[in-house]
Design a protein around this motif. Structure first.
Motif, PDB file in Angstrom:
ATOM      1  N   ARG A 129     -27.462 -58.007-148.106  1.00 52.53           N
ATOM      2  CA  ARG A 129     -28.186 -57.535-146.924  1.00 52.53           C
ATOM      3  C   ARG A 129     -27.821 -58.365-145.686  1.00 52.53           C
ATOM      4  O   ARG A 129     -27.796 -57.844-144.579  1.00 52.53           O
ATOM      5  CB  ARG A 129     -29.694 -57.567-147.190  1.00 52.53           C
ATOM      6  N   THR A 176     -22.546 -49.471-146.542  1.00 50.27           N
ATOM      7  CA  THR A 176     -23.255 -49.808-147.774  1.00 50.27           C
ATOM      8  C   THR A 176     -23.520 -48.562-148.605  1.00 50.27           C
ATOM      9  O   THR A 176     -23.932 -47.532-148.068  1.00 50.27           O
ATOM     10  CB  THR A 176     -24.601 -50.494-147.452  1.00 50.27           C
ATOM     11  N   THR A 202     -28.808 -59.805-153.821  1.00 48.80           N
ATOM     12  CA  THR A 202     -29.125 -58.712-152.894  1.00 48.80           C
ATOM     13  C   THR A 202     -29.385 -59.252-151.484  1.00 48.80           C
ATOM     14  O   THR A 202     -28.987 -58.626-150.495  1.00 48.80           O
ATOM     15  CB  THR A 202     -30.348 -57.925-153.397  1.00 48.80           C
ATOM     16  N   ASP A 255     -24.675 -51.759-153.633  1.00 57.10           N
ATOM     17  CA  ASP A 255     -25.908 -52.343-154.151  1.00 57.10           C
ATOM     18  C   ASP A 255     -26.268 -51.689-155.476  1.00 57.10           C
ATOM     19  O   ASP A 255     -26.923 -50.650-155.522  1.00 57.10           O
ATOM     20  CB  ASP A 255     -27.033 -52.159-153.127  1.00 57.10           C
ATOM     21  N   PHE A 261     -28.830 -56.172-142.451  1.00 55.39           N
ATOM     22  CA  PHE A 261     -30.214 -55.755-142.648  1.00 55.39           C
ATOM     23  C   PHE A 261     -31.171 -56.945-142.660  1.00 55.39           C
ATOM     24  O   PHE A 261     -32.383 -56.774-142.546  1.00 55.39           O
ATOM     25  CB  PHE A 261     -30.360 -54.974-143.955  1.00 55.39           C
ATOM     26  N   GLU A 262     -30.627 -58.145-142.876  1.00 53.70           N
ATOM     27  CA  GLU A 262     -31.412 -59.376-142.805  1.00 53.70           C
ATOM     28  C   GLU A 262     -30.674 -60.348-141.883  1.00 53.70           C
ATOM     29  O   GLU A 262     -29.450 -60.311-141.760  1.00 53.70           O
ATOM     30  CB  GLU A 262     -31.549 -60.032-144.193  1.00 53.70           C
TER      31      GLU A 262
END
Length: 361
Positions: A51, A83, A47, A162, A56-57
């Protein structure tokens, strides 16, 4: 000439503020039009990888590349990546059309263009008749299709998924696996899916990335992973495997002869360029279906005592013990079983010729 990968993680590491290592120096190339699954247990880094691809990261080190361009610093909505989340993240106060068209509305397209593209996306996922339905009135499978349509309507270069099927029951999940693969093949869009379900990954992926503790253990096609696991972790994680401790009797460029308890295996070398020394420890992995059962003594078969059985519809899984306390799992067709499998019964077992794989212990 081979085409350059569409998406690349280049020496990517991620260390969280707590000190937890999410990823450790991961290199991963994903091709144009591939369906790739990131597979592994909880906490393996799958995950986190997704991301990072989505934005997102941010990685602690390394780069995320799309078509050779460094997109590491781009915000999620500036990337041609969409996503589908595990909980679908639909807006309950909007109907289906409004949910699917939400991303398009942010792009300042005309009402006619939005309507046309929303209709096309819903036709693609088989929900054209639900265009004005409230999402609260839809089934789980229908909500999942709406989430897919919403992600696809903006024509992303990469679609990230996801654990998109985890909320569905078993039958619907199987149907949606087929639909996902059909949809991806029709569109030619690159799909990257996170899952902890090995059956799901094996059934629909072009390639599978098996992850463990923030690292990649193996990248291969489903058949390669199943038939030729590269590490003990992969052998244990993909399907069901007998892992037998043994030693090398002799090794040539063509074959390695290995003794594991009373069983002897002639195995093709994993690394033809390197032959282990006689007497070296070895680990043999062999699938339960690669062991044949006989009701009476047979050439090359060893006696084994049945410990227990498990019913799997057309198959029986037999747990047996051979000499020296070696334990085996054996899968045999239930209706054509050649022996009785009551606990304590004596059977005879033999690995099929050419089966088994040697791993480093």
């Amino acid at each position: 000439m081979a085409r350059d990968p569409l998406l690349r993680l280049d020496a990517v590491s991620k260390i969280f503020d707590t000190g937890t290592v999410g990823l450790e120096n991961v290199d991963l190339d994903i091709g144009h039009g591939e369906f790739v699954s990131l597979l592994g247990p909880s906490g393996c880094g799958k995950t986190t990888s997704l991301r990072l691809m989505a934005g997102f990261e941010m990685p602690t080190s390394g780069r995320v590349l799309l078509d050779g361009q460094d997109i590491t610093a781009l915000r999620p909505y500036d990337r041609p990546v969409n996503t589908v989340f595990q909980d679908y993240a639909l807006f309950p106060h909007m109907d289906v059309a409004e949910n699917v068209g939400f991303g398009l509305s942010l792009r300042k397209l005309s009402g006619a263009d939005i309507k046309r593209r929303v209709t096309e996306a819903l036709e693609l996922v088989g929900l054209a008749d639900k265009i004005h339905a409230r999402v609260s009135m839809l089934s789980g499978g229908q909500r999942q299709r709406v989430a897919l349509a919403r992600a696809l309507v903006c024509s992303p270069r990469v679609l990230l998924l996801d654990e998109p099927l985890s909320a569905l029951d078993a039958n619907l999940r199987e149907q949606m696996q087929i639909e996902l693969k059909r949809l991806q093949a029709r569109l030619g869009t690159t799909f990257v899916m996170v899952t902890h379900d090995q059956t799901e990954a094996l059934s629909i992926s072009d390639r599978i990335v098996v992850m463990n503790r923030g690292r990649i253990e193996q990248i291969a096609t489903p058949a390669e992973l199943y038939d030729a696991p590269a590490t003990r972790f992969v052998a244990n994680f993909i399907g069901t495997m007998n892992l037998l401790e043994g030693k090398v009797l002799e090794a040539t460029a063509q074959t390695h002869r290995i003794a594991a308890g009373p069983m002897t295996f002639d195995i093709a070398p994993c690394d033809p360029g390197r032959a282990p020394a006689a007497g070296a420890p070895a680990l043999v992995c062999i699938r339960p279906e690669e062991i044949t059962v006989f009701p009476a003594p047979s050439d090359g078969a060893l006696p084994a005592q049945v410990v227990s059985t498990v019913f799997y519809g057309p198959m029986l899984r037999v747990f047996a013990e051979i000499g020296g306390g070696q334990k085996l799992m054996i899968d045999t067709p239930r209706r054509t079983a050649a022996a009785a499998f009551e606990p304590g019964a004596l059977i005879y077992v033999r690995p099929n010729a050419g089966c088994g794989r040697m791993l480093e212990p």
